[in-house]
Design a protein around this motif. Sequence first.
Motif, mmCIF file in Angstrom:
data_model
loop_
_atom_site.group_PDB
_atom_site.id
_atom_site.type_symbol
_atom_site.label_atom_id
_atom_site.label_comp_id
_atom_site.label_asym_id
_atom_site.label_seq_id
_atom_site.Cartn_x
_atom_site.Cartn_y
_atom_site.Cartn_z
ATOM 1 N N ASN A 215 121.132 76.794 63.938
ATOM 2 C CA ASN A 215 120.096 76.909 62.918
ATOM 3 C C ASN A 215 120.443 77.918 61.826
ATOM 4 O O ASN A 215 119.756 77.986 60.821
ATOM 5 N N LYS A 216 121.517 78.667 62.018
ATOM 6 C CA LYS A 216 122.011 79.594 60.999
ATOM 7 C C LYS A 216 123.504 79.317 60.831
ATOM 8 O O LYS A 216 124.263 79.407 61.799
ATOM 9 N N ILE A 217 123.910 78.996 59.595
ATOM 10 C CA ILE A 217 125.303 78.592 59.387
ATOM 11 C C ILE A 217 125.897 79.203 58.122
ATOM 12 O O ILE A 217 125.165 79.576 57.201
ATOM 13 N N VAL A 218 127.201 79.284 58.120
ATOM 14 C CA VAL A 218 127.973 79.625 56.926
ATOM 15 C C VAL A 218 129.016 78.524 56.768
ATOM 16 O O VAL A 218 129.834 78.310 57.670
ATOM 17 N N LEU A 219 128.960 77.801 55.657
ATOM 18 C CA LEU A 219 129.971 76.791 55.347
ATOM 19 C C LEU A 219 131.052 77.468 54.518
ATOM 20 O O LEU A 219 130.754 78.060 53.480
ATOM 21 N N GLU A 220 132.290 77.395 54.987
ATOM 22 C CA GLU A 220 133.409 77.942 54.237
ATOM 23 C C GLU A 220 134.304 76.803 53.794
ATOM 24 O O GLU A 220 134.481 75.833 54.526
ATOM 25 N N GLY A 221 134.877 76.942 52.623
ATOM 26 C CA GLY A 221 135.789 75.932 52.120
ATOM 27 C C GLY A 221 136.703 76.523 51.070
ATOM 28 O O GLY A 221 136.417 77.583 50.503
#
Length: 143
Positions: free
Chosen positions: A54-60
């Motif tokens: 429910n808590k995310i960090v998208l890295e790219g």
Amino acid sequence: MDDKSSGVGVIIRDDKGSFIAGLSKKIPGILEPEVVESYAAKHATQLLQSLGFNKIVLEGDSQKVIKMLDRLESDDSSCGLLIDDTIVLCQDFMCWEVSWIPRSFNVPAHNFAKYAINLADSCIWRDSPPSFICSALVADSIS
């Protein structure tokens, strides 16, 4: 090697950087890098949802994709609809953010993408990483 496909690679890690899951997905057609990165963001978001986060960090490593996600806006480029889909998916998380990382820090995800080219569709790994990304994970933990 299928020369008429692109590969998407996703790696899910915990807040300490430990491997949780990985995804390799074959996408038909030779696609622009930003489109592949947009697919990766969408599939990462779907995988995170299915794993119950429910808590995310998208890295790219695509500055364009990360900027569009961060600003909650797409454009009329070929990746715009995928960005729109990802933004909608992210609204289901309690907390989410995006972060740009240099390509050199994204080697495990790129290894998953390379692996995808030889698949019929997709493959997901849970808890234990496949052997072909172990050295990249070790290198990441050192840097």
